[in-house]
Design an enzyme around this catalytic site. Structure first.
Site, short mmCIF file in Angstrom:
data_model
loop_
_atom_site.label_atom_id
_atom_site.label_comp_id
_atom_site.label_asym_id
_atom_site.label_seq_id
_atom_site.Cartn_x
_atom_site.Cartn_y
_atom_site.Cartn_z
CG ASP A 217 -3.35 -7.59 -7.87
OD1 ASP A 217 -4.26 -8.27 -7.35
OD2 ASP A 217 -2.36 -7.19 -7.23
CG ASP A 219 -2.70 -2.98 -10.78
OD1 ASP A 219 -2.47 -4.20 -10.62
OD2 ASP A 219 -2.58 -2.16 -9.84
CD1 TRP A 279 -2.80 -2.56 -1.25
CD2 TRP A 279 -1.49 -2.19 0.52
NE1 TRP A 279 -1.51 -2.73 -1.66
CE2 TRP A 279 -0.67 -2.52 -0.60
CE3 TRP A 279 -0.88 -1.92 1.74
CZ2 TRP A 279 0.71 -2.57 -0.52
CZ3 TRP A 279 0.50 -1.98 1.83
CH2 TRP A 279 1.28 -2.30 0.70
CD GLU A 282 -3.78 -9.39 0.05
OE1 GLU A 282 -3.37 -9.12 -1.09
OE2 GLU A 282 -3.82 -8.55 0.97
CG ASP A 283 0.81 -10.24 -0.52
OD1 ASP A 283 0.54 -9.88 0.64
OD2 ASP A 283 1.50 -9.55 -1.29
CG MET A 309 1.07 -1.27 -11.30
SD MET A 309 1.49 -1.06 -9.55
CE MET A 309 1.33 -2.77 -9.01
CG HIS A 312 -3.72 2.35 -9.74
ND1 HIS A 312 -4.10 2.17 -8.43
CD2 HIS A 312 -3.04 1.23 -10.09
CE1 HIS A 312 -3.68 1.00 -8.01
NE2 HIS A 312 -3.03 0.40 -8.99
NE ARG A 314 -2.59 2.91 -0.51
CZ ARG A 314 -1.85 1.82 -0.74
NH1 ARG A 314 -2.45 0.69 -1.00
NH2 ARG A 314 -0.54 1.90 -0.73
#
Length: 373
Positions: A217, A219, A279, A282-283, A309, A312, A314
């Site tokens: 990712d 971030d 969101w 998937e992981d 991180m 931010h 969403r």
């Protein structure tokens, strides 16, 4: 008589106090010299490394700063499979394989996002990174060739910090790498895993020698350069402890943030699922695929696998997927038909920037039922 006994008692007390003070002094000196020796060893290695690689350009963020090393002027760094030229000098030694533990690692890093960052600064700090965000160590033969894939949309601010920190870290780790930003075209629901599938295929089109793939990712920044970005005998989960989770693994099966698989491991699990729109989920599906195919997830030590991180809100069109929990339970039934073997997308543009390669793709949209729900 009483005075005599009192005097003897006071004398003994004074001697005991004196011995305690002496013992305390000895302990303090031992600790002092131990710490001093560690610092002396660190600075001697640091100075020796810089003396052999002196160059006016460096990364100004400490302790993340590195000094790039160069071969002959204008010469391109050798690839892992490079062989000595026929006219190579008889006295010139061939490059040796890079060490398993690179000698120039710093350890724990100071990561902050308050300083202004620009792409011009990132480029200025990394003059030895080639067009498209590629780098090969000039002084040793890397053991793997690594493609780093980042799913992306509207995160230019985060990307600058990611490149600012990761390029120096990867160079210190003696990684031969290329950085690929997989940019989702349009404003439909975001699909992280499908973008990473696209990145896998497009990176191999760009260089078929890639044998290791890191999925990150944009971030997440590693806080320790001993967290080596390479592939292992088992699929690797790098982001063990994020600051948003209190530097702890949120649950045993967590595989999010930053992970790595070799080419053969990725193909063995049929890549990542394509049907996780929005969101989440998937992981966990990827973790299930790894387990169902007889592999285990490896991780670095929790003290090394720490990440910061960039905070931010969403992203728009990346709302939580309401179907994720049902899909995770059905991984065994879906992983054969849903993955790299069923991937469909349209390549919009490939742009080679100084610090990365941007791949913009159209990946479709979720089924109508999910789009309404």
């Amino acid at each position: 008589m009483t005075r005599l006994l009192l005097g003897v008692t006071l004398e003994r007390i004074c001697k005991a106090v004196l011995l305690l003070c002496l013992l305390h002094f000895v302990i303090i000196m031992i600790l002092y010299f131990d710490v001093y020796a560690q610092h002396l060893d660190f600075f001697s290695r640091f100075n020796a490394r810089n003396a052999s690689r002196a160059h006016p350009f460096s990364n100004s963020s400490r302790p993340n700063g590195t000094v790039p090393s160069y071969g002959p002027a204008g010469a391109e760094a050798p690839s892992p499979s490079a062989k000595p030229c026929a006219n190579q000098s008889a006295t010139e030694k061939p490059l040796q394989p890079c060490q398993e533990t690179p000698p120039g690692l710093v350890g724990r890093l100071l990561i902050e996002f308050s300083s202004p960052m620009s792409m011009e600064r990132v480029q200025r700090e990394n003059p030895d990174v080639r067009q498209g965000g590629k780098y090969t160590p000039p002084d040793c033969l890397p053991r793997q060739k690594v493609a780093i894939l980042i799913p992306f949309r509207h995160r230019e601010h985060h990307l600058k910090y990611w490149l600012h920190y990761l390029h120096p870290i990867l160079r210190r780790q003696k990684v031969a790498y290329g950085i690929y930003i997989i940019n989702q075209f349009g404003e439909d629901t975001f699909n992280r895993a499908k973008l990473l599938n696209v990145g896998f295929l497009e990176a191999l089109k760009d260089d078929e020698e890639y044998d290791c793939f890191i999925f990150s990712d944009v971030d997440l920044i590693p806080m320790d350069d001993r967290n080596l970005y390479r592939c292992y005998e088992q699929p690797r989960h790098f982001a063990v402890g994020m600051d948003k989770f209190g530097f702890r693994l949120p649950y045993a099966g967590y595989f999010g943030g930053v992970s790595g698989l070799s080419k053969s491991q990725f193909l063995k699990i049929n890549g990542f699922p394509n049907e996780y729109w929005g969101w989440g989920g998937e992981d966990d599906d990827i973790f299930n695929r790894i387990s169902l195919n007889g592999m285990k997830v490896s991780r670095p030590d929790i003290r090394i696998g720490r990440y910061r991180m960039i905070k931010h809100e969403r992203d728009k069109h990346n709302e939580p997927n309401p179907q994720r929990f049902t899909k995770i339970q059905n991984t065994k039934m879906t992983m054969k038909r849903d993955g790299i073997s069923s991937l469909q997308y349209r390549l919009v543009e490939v742009s080679r920037q100084p610090m990365y390669t941007n791949i913009t793709v159209e990946i479709g949209r979720p089924p109508p039922r999910l789009a309404r729900g």
